[in-house]
Design a protein around this motif. Structure first.
Motif, PDB file in Angstrom:
ATOM      1  N   TYR A  78       0.870  -1.179   0.000  1.00  0.00           N
ATOM      2  CA  TYR A  78       0.000   0.000   0.000  1.00  0.00           C
ATOM      3  C   TYR A  78       0.901   1.221   0.000  1.00  0.00           C
ATOM      4  O   TYR A  78       2.103   1.132   0.284  1.00  0.00           O
ATOM      5  N   GLU A  79       0.334   2.355  -0.311  1.00  0.00           N
ATOM      6  CA  GLU A  79       1.135   3.576  -0.309  1.00  0.00           C
ATOM      7  C   GLU A  79       1.492   3.938   1.127  1.00  0.00           C
ATOM      8  O   GLU A  79       0.658   3.855   2.019  1.00  0.00           O
ATOM      9  N   ILE A  99       2.395  -0.160  -6.379  1.00  0.00           N
ATOM     10  CA  ILE A  99       1.520  -0.419  -5.245  1.00  0.00           C
ATOM     11  C   ILE A  99       0.701  -1.629  -5.675  1.00  0.00           C
ATOM     12  O   ILE A  99      -0.018  -1.578  -6.675  1.00  0.00           O
ATOM     13  N   GLU A 101      -1.981  -4.081  -6.392  1.00  0.00           N
ATOM     14  CA  GLU A 101      -3.445  -3.996  -6.411  1.00  0.00           C
ATOM     15  C   GLU A 101      -4.083  -5.048  -5.518  1.00  0.00           C
ATOM     16  O   GLU A 101      -5.114  -4.790  -4.896  1.00  0.00           O
ATOM     17  N   ALA A 104      -3.733  -3.586  -1.865  1.00  0.00           N
ATOM     18  CA  ALA A 104      -3.988  -2.174  -1.562  1.00  0.00           C
ATOM     19  C   ALA A 104      -5.257  -1.970  -0.733  1.00  0.00           C
ATOM     20  O   ALA A 104      -5.320  -1.052   0.083  1.00  0.00           O
ATOM     21  N   ARG A 115       0.473  -9.122  -0.876  1.00  0.00           N
ATOM     22  CA  ARG A 115       1.504  -8.593  -1.779  1.00  0.00           C
ATOM     23  C   ARG A 115       2.527  -9.669  -2.109  1.00  0.00           C
ATOM     24  O   ARG A 115       2.904  -9.857  -3.259  1.00  0.00           O
TER      25      ARG A 115
END
Length: 160
Positions: A78-79, A99, A101, A104, A115
């Motif tokens: 995630y950011e 990032i 998907e 996220a 991830r």
């Protein structure tokens, strides 16, 4: 023949014998990168000693070999504020930043697992440093085994 060869890297957050592991990783990736004719993408996270080591070794080998077909990609679940506050620095260090998907929108406790699984799904080879049967790197190793990926565990390789 697949045009791009993708390698994802996972390891423990804390590496006690850093220099030994770094040496093993360097030798392995030097061999992997010797096929300079096809594009190679290395997927890394940023969650501890091994991730930082992997990125550093890949950058060093890219510079030493001058191989323009090697790409270092940071894959974040995630950011993060660190990325937002240091975008220029990140963009100058990594060839690309993604990032994921798949992670996220996950609960943050599951985001790194999601991830990691996405990275493994995209990979032809998975390089790990796993000596403990617990934690995220161990879970990534088990997922890669379940999905019959080519796996190299640096913990089990001999130092030259």
């Amino acid at each position: 023949m697949k045009e791009k060869y993708t390698v994802s890297l996972f390891g423990h957050r804390i590496i006690e014998d850093y220099n030994t592991v770094e040496s093993k990783l360097y030798e392995l990736l030097r061999i992997v990168m010797q096929n300079g004719s096809r594009e190679m993408e290395f997927l890394v996270g940023r969650n501890g000693d091994f991730d930082q080591m992997a990125a550093s070794v890949i950058r060093k080998l890219k510079k030493e070999t001058g191989n323009e077909n090697v790409f270092l990609t940071l894959v974040l679940p995630y950011e993060t504020a660190e990325l937002r506050n240091n975008t220029d620095s990140f963009e100058s260090y990594y060839d690309s930043i993604e990032i994921c998907e798949a992670s996220a929108d996950c609960n943050f406790k599951y985001a790194i697992v999601a991830r990691n699984r996405d990275m493994i799904d995209r990979s032809d080879m998975v390089v790990v440093y796993v000596k403990n049967e617990s934690g995220g790197a161990y879970q990534a190793l088990k997922y890669a085994e379940k999905n019959q990926k080519r796996i190299i565990n640096l913990y089990h390789t001999k130092k030259k």
